[in-house]
Design a protein around this motif. Structure first.
Motif, PDB file in Angstrom:
ATOM      1  N   ASN A 211     -49.905 -26.890   6.598  1.00  0.00           N
ATOM      2  CA  ASN A 211     -50.375 -28.388   5.783  1.00  0.00           C
ATOM      3  C   ASN A 211     -49.306 -29.442   6.380  1.00  0.00           C
ATOM      4  O   ASN A 211     -48.352 -29.366   5.966  1.00  0.00           O
ATOM      5  N   TYR A 212     -49.953 -30.164   7.423  1.00  0.00           N
ATOM      6  CA  TYR A 212     -49.260 -31.377   8.066  1.00  0.00           C
ATOM      7  C   TYR A 212     -49.767 -32.634   7.167  1.00  0.00           C
ATOM      8  O   TYR A 212     -50.852 -33.152   7.673  1.00  0.00           O
ATOM      9  N   PHE A 213     -48.892 -33.350   6.368  1.00  0.00           N
ATOM     10  CA  PHE A 213     -49.568 -34.284   5.612  1.00  0.00           C
ATOM     11  C   PHE A 213     -48.459 -35.429   5.811  1.00  0.00           C
ATOM     12  O   PHE A 213     -47.351 -35.506   5.934  1.00  0.00           O
ATOM     13  N   ALA A 214     -49.280 -36.809   5.970  1.00  0.00           N
ATOM     14  CA  ALA A 214     -48.434 -38.039   6.018  1.00  0.00           C
ATOM     15  C   ALA A 214     -48.631 -38.938   4.813  1.00  0.00           C
ATOM     16  O   ALA A 214     -48.371 -40.025   4.688  1.00  0.00           O
ATOM     17  N   ASN A 215     -49.271 -38.324   4.044  1.00  0.00           N
ATOM     18  CA  ASN A 215     -49.715 -39.321   2.907  1.00  0.00           C
ATOM     19  C   ASN A 215     -48.803 -38.670   1.564  1.00  0.00           C
ATOM     20  O   ASN A 215     -49.442 -39.438   0.267  1.00  0.00           O
ATOM     21  N   GLY A 216     -47.859 -37.996   1.698  1.00  0.00           N
ATOM     22  CA  GLY A 216     -47.225 -37.666   0.395  1.00  0.00           C
ATOM     23  C   GLY A 216     -46.066 -38.652   0.109  1.00  0.00           C
ATOM     24  O   GLY A 216     -45.450 -39.474   0.834  1.00  0.00           O
ATOM     25  N   SER A 217     -45.426 -38.520  -1.041  1.00  0.00           N
ATOM     26  CA  SER A 217     -44.337 -39.335  -1.494  1.00  0.00           C
ATOM     27  C   SER A 217     -42.975 -38.804  -0.806  1.00  0.00           C
ATOM     28  O   SER A 217     -42.617 -37.800  -0.455  1.00  0.00           O
ATOM     29  N   LYS A 218     -42.164 -39.878  -0.356  1.00  0.00           N
ATOM     30  CA  LYS A 218     -40.861 -39.710   0.453  1.00  0.00           C
ATOM     31  C   LYS A 218     -39.661 -38.808  -0.644  1.00  0.00           C
ATOM     32  O   LYS A 218     -38.955 -38.394  -0.177  1.00  0.00           O
ATOM     33  N   ALA A 219     -40.086 -39.169  -2.003  1.00  0.00           N
ATOM     34  CA  ALA A 219     -39.139 -38.650  -2.782  1.00  0.00           C
ATOM     35  C   ALA A 219     -39.258 -37.102  -2.886  1.00  0.00           C
ATOM     36  O   ALA A 219     -38.386 -36.414  -3.491  1.00  0.00           O
ATOM     37  N   TYR A 220     -40.423 -36.668  -2.416  1.00  0.00           N
ATOM     38  CA  TYR A 220     -40.743 -35.254  -2.506  1.00  0.00           C
ATOM     39  C   TYR A 220     -40.075 -34.378  -1.410  1.00  0.00           C
ATOM     40  O   TYR A 220     -39.728 -35.092  -0.401  1.00  0.00           O
ATOM     41  N   SER A 221     -39.920 -33.053  -1.452  1.00  0.00           N
ATOM     42  CA  SER A 221     -39.300 -32.398  -0.246  1.00  0.00           C
ATOM     43  C   SER A 221     -40.199 -32.507   0.719  1.00  0.00           C
ATOM     44  O   SER A 221     -41.430 -32.505   0.946  1.00  0.00           O
ATOM     45  N   LYS A 222     -39.551 -32.913   1.931  1.00  0.00           N
ATOM     46  CA  LYS A 222     -39.966 -33.005   3.382  1.00  0.00           C
ATOM     47  C   LYS A 222     -40.802 -31.565   3.659  1.00  0.00           C
ATOM     48  O   LYS A 222     -41.830 -31.645   4.568  1.00  0.00           O
ATOM     49  N   GLU A 223     -39.995 -30.466   3.576  1.00  0.00           N
ATOM     50  CA  GLU A 223     -40.554 -29.205   4.126  1.00  0.00           C
ATOM     51  C   GLU A 223     -40.484 -28.045   3.190  1.00  0.00           C
ATOM     52  O   GLU A 223     -39.581 -28.063   2.220  1.00  0.00           O
ATOM     53  N   ARG A 224     -41.644 -27.357   3.253  1.00  0.00           N
ATOM     54  CA  ARG A 224     -41.750 -26.154   2.236  1.00  0.00           C
ATOM     55  C   ARG A 224     -42.347 -25.057   2.780  1.00  0.00           C
ATOM     56  O   ARG A 224     -43.506 -25.134   3.423  1.00  0.00           O
ATOM     57  N   VAL A 225     -42.035 -23.796   2.643  1.00  0.00           N
ATOM     58  CA  VAL A 225     -42.395 -22.705   3.458  1.00  0.00           C
ATOM     59  C   VAL A 225     -42.547 -21.500   2.294  1.00  0.00           C
ATOM     60  O   VAL A 225     -41.329 -21.134   1.778  1.00  0.00           O
ATOM     61  N   GLU A 226     -43.641 -20.849   2.264  1.00  0.00           N
ATOM     62  CA  GLU A 226     -43.879 -19.614   1.294  1.00  0.00           C
ATOM     63  C   GLU A 226     -44.522 -18.543   2.148  1.00  0.00           C
ATOM     64  O   GLU A 226     -45.338 -18.582   3.101  1.00  0.00           O
ATOM     65  N   VAL A 227     -43.677 -17.605   2.028  1.00  0.00           N
ATOM     66  CA  VAL A 227     -43.984 -16.248   2.619  1.00  0.00           C
ATOM     67  C   VAL A 227     -44.609 -15.302   1.563  1.00  0.00           C
ATOM     68  O   VAL A 227     -43.719 -14.800   0.710  1.00  0.00           O
ATOM     69  N   TYR A 228     -45.811 -14.372   1.785  1.00  0.00           N
ATOM     70  CA  TYR A 228     -46.073 -13.315   0.935  1.00  0.00           C
ATOM     71  C   TYR A 228     -46.251 -12.149   1.800  1.00  0.00           C
ATOM     72  O   TYR A 228     -46.974 -12.076   2.835  1.00  0.00           O
ATOM     73  N   SER A 229     -45.726 -10.892   1.318  1.00  0.00           N
ATOM     74  CA  SER A 229     -45.609  -9.766   1.910  1.00  0.00           C
ATOM     75  C   SER A 229     -45.140  -8.623   1.015  1.00  0.00           C
ATOM     76  O   SER A 229     -44.305  -8.528   0.401  1.00  0.00           O
ATOM     77  N   GLN A 230     -46.298  -7.649   1.094  1.00  0.00           N
ATOM     78  CA  GLN A 230     -45.988  -6.260   0.402  1.00  0.00           C
ATOM     79  C   GLN A 230     -45.564  -6.449  -1.257  1.00  0.00           C
ATOM     80  O   GLN A 230     -44.498  -5.972  -1.465  1.00  0.00           O
ATOM     81  N   GLU A 231     -46.203  -7.561  -1.725  1.00  0.00           N
ATOM     82  CA  GLU A 231     -46.095  -7.816  -3.105  1.00  0.00           C
ATOM     83  C   GLU A 231     -44.639  -8.489  -3.314  1.00  0.00           C
ATOM     84  O   GLU A 231     -44.099  -8.279  -4.482  1.00  0.00           O
ATOM     85  N   ARG A 232     -44.353  -9.239  -2.401  1.00  0.00           N
ATOM     86  CA  ARG A 232     -42.933  -9.787  -2.519  1.00  0.00           C
ATOM     87  C   ARG A 232     -43.278 -11.347  -1.915  1.00  0.00           C
ATOM     88  O   ARG A 232     -44.195 -11.579  -1.211  1.00  0.00           O
ATOM     89  N   THR A 233     -42.380 -12.276  -2.272  1.00  0.00           N
ATOM     90  CA  THR A 233     -42.626 -13.461  -2.046  1.00  0.00           C
ATOM     91  C   THR A 233     -41.232 -14.466  -1.784  1.00  0.00           C
ATOM     92  O   THR A 233     -40.029 -14.061  -2.335  1.00  0.00           O
ATOM     93  N   LEU A 234     -41.346 -15.410  -0.773  1.00  0.00           N
ATOM     94  CA  LEU A 234     -40.123 -15.951  -0.352  1.00  0.00           C
ATOM     95  C   LEU A 234     -40.491 -17.434  -0.470  1.00  0.00           C
ATOM     96  O   LEU A 234     -41.686 -17.852   0.125  1.00  0.00           O
ATOM     97  N   ILE A 235     -39.773 -18.356  -1.190  1.00  0.00           N
ATOM     98  CA  ILE A 235     -40.000 -19.686  -1.119  1.00  0.00           C
ATOM     99  C   ILE A 235     -38.871 -20.511  -0.418  1.00  0.00           C
ATOM    100  O   ILE A 235     -38.020 -20.549  -1.397  1.00  0.00           O
ATOM    101  N   MET A 236     -39.076 -21.282   0.373  1.00  0.00           N
ATOM    102  CA  MET A 236     -37.987 -22.010   0.723  1.00  0.00           C
ATOM    103  C   MET A 236     -38.395 -23.579   0.814  1.00  0.00           C
ATOM    104  O   MET A 236     -39.437 -23.933   1.136  1.00  0.00           O
ATOM    105  N   ASP A 237     -37.440 -24.106   0.148  1.00  0.00           N
ATOM    106  CA  ASP A 237     -37.337 -25.578  -0.007  1.00  0.00           C
ATOM    107  C   ASP A 237     -36.444 -26.398   0.698  1.00  0.00           C
ATOM    108  O   ASP A 237     -35.302 -26.566   0.214  1.00  0.00           O
ATOM    109  N   ASN A 238     -37.036 -27.268   1.467  1.00  0.00           N
ATOM    110  CA  ASN A 238     -36.305 -28.248   2.357  1.00  0.00           C
ATOM    111  C   ASN A 238     -35.006 -27.813   3.096  1.00  0.00           C
ATOM    112  O   ASN A 238     -34.013 -28.565   3.119  1.00  0.00           O
ATOM    113  N   TRP A 239     -34.913 -26.447   3.443  1.00  0.00           N
ATOM    114  CA  TRP A 239     -33.890 -25.687   4.065  1.00  0.00           C
ATOM    115  C   TRP A 239     -32.591 -25.863   3.268  1.00  0.00           C
ATOM    116  O   TRP A 239     -31.602 -26.054   4.036  1.00  0.00           O
ATOM    117  N   ARG A 240     -32.831 -26.050   1.878  1.00  0.00           N
ATOM    118  CA  ARG A 240     -31.598 -26.227   1.003  1.00  0.00           C
ATOM    119  C   ARG A 240     -31.676 -25.134   0.100  1.00  0.00           C
ATOM    120  O   ARG A 240     -30.663 -24.671  -0.349  1.00  0.00           O
TER     121      ARG A 240
END
Length: 705
Positions: free
Chosen positions: A609-638
């Protein structure tokens, strides 16, 4: 060559030695004879540079809000690094230049070598100016007189917006350089002109030109004077050329106007406008933009596309020509405005104490004696028998804010840095102890000691420069994207297969510590995974070059390719098909807000999802990975949250992988290891970004060969 710059960090005005700029297509290279110092505008820039950090912030409250928003999302240190990087960038001074054409760029037919010309060039011994910002000087006009061309055009544009008619009474508030020229042009237009200023010398000059000039400090009430002068009617129009933070000027101007009078602002004043001042008389107010239509328009200024004269009679270039014609015919006499003539080397006589200067027009005189050079030696470093010696082509914001600080931490050997103008590369070479600054990037390609070239120019130059670098037998790192078209990519692939060098692209996200940890947790068993990656990319105005498909490639090819590569890294597979949809009734015209669906050869799926209409106060980047009933969520490289994994949670300062990327790249170059990103993955990611655009246009899945 020598050029005057303003250091915004410490406030110093410097005469810098820089390479002569390289002639560009659609431009003319000019050897400067004279420049005019615009004391009003340049005084503001110099004083801003001398202000401390708090004072600078107070002058730019809108920028302070942007900084605070960035602190919330990216953290304090990355934000302060970005702020200080901006302050470290030099500001070239001056915009009133006259000289002789010494070289012509491709596509320029209206000038020839030897022409005497006026332009908006800086205070520099050589300037490279787009053809639509250059005008020929008539034979009977001296260089000193022609130096007033741009200043005169600023006043003329204000007059054109006011649209005075013969016999009208016009008030000019502020009889500085622009004000005096404006008042004289109004006289030539058949107007009755009243001028106000607090400087007796300017009042004297104005009176000698036939202007009714008044110094309010002597006790004259400006409003009452205009009322008496116009028999109670009021002025037909006001042109404000003053520079003052007070709101009193706009209020007085409204009170001096007749009913339905007009006010045009050319200068800089306080604009806390009282509705009552304007309401009863239905007064109109307009701000004038520089020297005419075309200003800040990329198509007009940089690409040389003129406006048809039948639709836009007076462009900025035609205003230049009109001023030069007025000087030639004697209807504008600028000689009495010249206060001093100073050799370039003695520039501090002007800039040393601008705050207290009483000068009206100061002329800088140029007497270049050394032959022009395309490179400047900064240090005497030796690179003999070393590998991983770097030459950098491009010295823009990303180079200064990200590439060079990380290369310095690594201790990289950098022999060259190039910029077409020569100034930014010289400043960066001095700051980062780089051996040479050049305005001719081909010097890097010819140098036997350089074996790794960084290409960080605008996107449309990436593929051609990568090809030149490969043909020179050097490895190349290019900031994303690698290419903008399939034909460019094919040419790169063909040349790459003929050379024993490497190509790396700035897909730094896969090198981020959190990305590496996620990959380690996921393992390498090639099990299909699901990925949702969101880029809260932020709005960029439509006229910015990134949106131009021929120059920037648009934001999907130019930026979202980062995340195609990141998804490929996590999936451990290549993209085999892609589908993209975008927001709006005509989605193919708006790739700023798009969702991309990727199918991978190993069965993995990804949504970007590449969006330009979001708030600047919200995280710029977020990644979710789903694998074998496990989940990883990365928020803004922090932050990294791991569900179903042992020991997966992490938090740290923001790190997008640039340091790791460059560290691995240089080690690879020195040791001859495998490329830091497999070339076939780079090609696949590039093709996928092209396919995304094709999918949007054709509204269908596109299979990647």
């Amino acid at each position: 060559m020598k050029q005057i710059i303003q250091d915004l960090k410490n406030g110093e005005t410097i005469l810098e030695e820089v390479p002569v700029p390289t002639i560009k297509s659609g431009h003319v290279l000019i050897r400067t004879h004279k420049t005019l110092v615009s004391l009003g505008t340049e005084r503001m820039l110099v004083e801003f540079g001398k202000a401390n950090f708090i004072q600078k912030a107070r002058q730019q409250p809108d920028k302070v809000k942007m900084v605070l928003d960035k602190v919330k999302t990216d953290g304090l240190k990355p934000t302060m690094d970005a702020v200080f990087n901006k302050l470290n960038q030099p500001l070239p001074l001056g915009y009133c230049n006259v000289g002789e054409v010494v070289a012509i760029g491709k596509g320029v037919a209206e000038f020839k070598v030897g022409d005497r010309v006026a332009s908006n060039g800086n205070h520099a011994e050589y300037v490279n100016i787009p053809k639509n910002l250059v005008a020929k000087i008539p034979d009977n006009v001296s260089y000193e007189e022609a130096a007033f061309t741009v200043i005169g055009s600023i006043g003329l544009q204000g007059i054109r917006l006011l649209n005075p008619t013969f016999g009208e009474t016009i008030v000019v508030v502020g009889l500085g350089l622009i004000g005096l020229v404006t008042a004289e042009l109004l006289l030539a237009n058949g107007c009755n002109v009243i001028g106000f200023d607090y400087d007796d010398e300017k009042i004297k000059i104005a009176k000698e030109k036939g202007i009714t000039a008044i110094n309010p400090a002597e006790g004259t009430d400006q409003i009452k004077f205009v009322e008496i002068y116009t028999n109670g009617v009021g002025a037909d129009g006001i042109i404000i050329t003053a520079s003052n933070k007070s709101n009193e000027i706009i209020s007085q101007s409204a009170n001096m106007c007749r009913k339905r009078g007009r006010i045009v602002l050319v200068g800089v004043i306080g604009l806390d406008i009282s509705r009552a001042d304007f309401y009863e008389k239905e007064i109109s107010f307009q701000v004038s933009c520089s020297y005419g239509p075309g200003r800040y328009d990329e198509e007009y200024e940089q690409k040389g596309n003129d406006y048809p004269i039948g639709y836009v009679r007076w462009t900025e270039k035609r205003n230049f020509e009109a001023i030069l014609n007025a000087i030639s015919r004697g209807t504008l006499d600028v000689k009495p405005l010249i206060t001093e003539k100073i050799p370039l080397g003695e520039y501090q006589k002007i800039y040393g104490d601008m705050k207290n200067s009483k000068s009206i027009a100061s002329i800088l005189e140029y007497n270049e004696t050394e032959p022009p050079r395309s490179s400047v030696k900064i240090s005497k470093k030796s690179f003999t028998n070393k590998k991983g010696v770097i030459g950098i082509i491009g010295s823009g914001n990303f180079t200064s804010s990200t590439i060079l600080p990380n290369l310095r931490k690594i201790g990289a050997d950098i022999k060259f840095i190039a910029s077409s103008g020569g100034l930014t590369s010289t400043i960066m070479a001095k700051r980062y102890d780089i051996a040479k600054s050049t305005s001719d990037y081909k010097e890097i390609l010819k140098d036997d000691e350089v074996d790794l070239v960084f290409v960080t120019t605008k996107h449309n130059m990436h593929a051609p420069m990568v090809l030149e670098t490969l043909k020179a037998g050097k490895s190349v790192f290019v900031e994303k994207p690698l290419a903008l078209t399939n034909s460019e990519l094919d040419a790169i692939i063909e040349e790459y297969n003929n050379q024993n060098v490497t190509i790396s692209v700035g897909f730094n996200r896969r090198f981020a510590p959190l990305a590496k940890k996620m990959k380690k947790l996921l393992g390498n068993d090639n099990t299909p995974i699901n990925i949702i990656a969101t880029m809260n990319a932020g709005f960029i105005p439509e006229d910015v070059w990134v949106h131009d498909m021929e120059v920037g490639g648009g934001r999907i090819i130019g930026e979202a390719c980062h995340y195609i590569d990141l998804c490929t890294y996590f999936a451990g597979s290549k993209v085999k098909a892609i589908c993209m949809n975008a927001m709006g009734k005509n989605p193919e015209e708006n790739t700023d807000n798009a969702s991309i669906l990727l199918k991978y050869e190993n069965g993995s799926n990804a949504v970007i999802n590449y969006f330009a209409n979001g708030s600047k106060a919200y995280s710029k980047e977020r990644v979710e990975v789903y694998s074998q009933e496990r989940t990883l969520i990365m928020d803004n490289w922090r932050k990294l949250k791991a569900y179903g994994f042992k020991g997966g949670n992490s938090s740290s300062k923001q790190d997008k992988g640039h340091y790791n990327q460059f560290d691995e790249l240089i080690l690879q170059q020195i040791r001859g290891n495998n490329p830091i990103i497999p070339f076939e993955e780079i090609v696949n990611t590039t093709k996928a970004s092209f396919a995304a655009i094709d999918s949007l246009k054709n509204q269908e899945w596109v299979v990647i060969n």
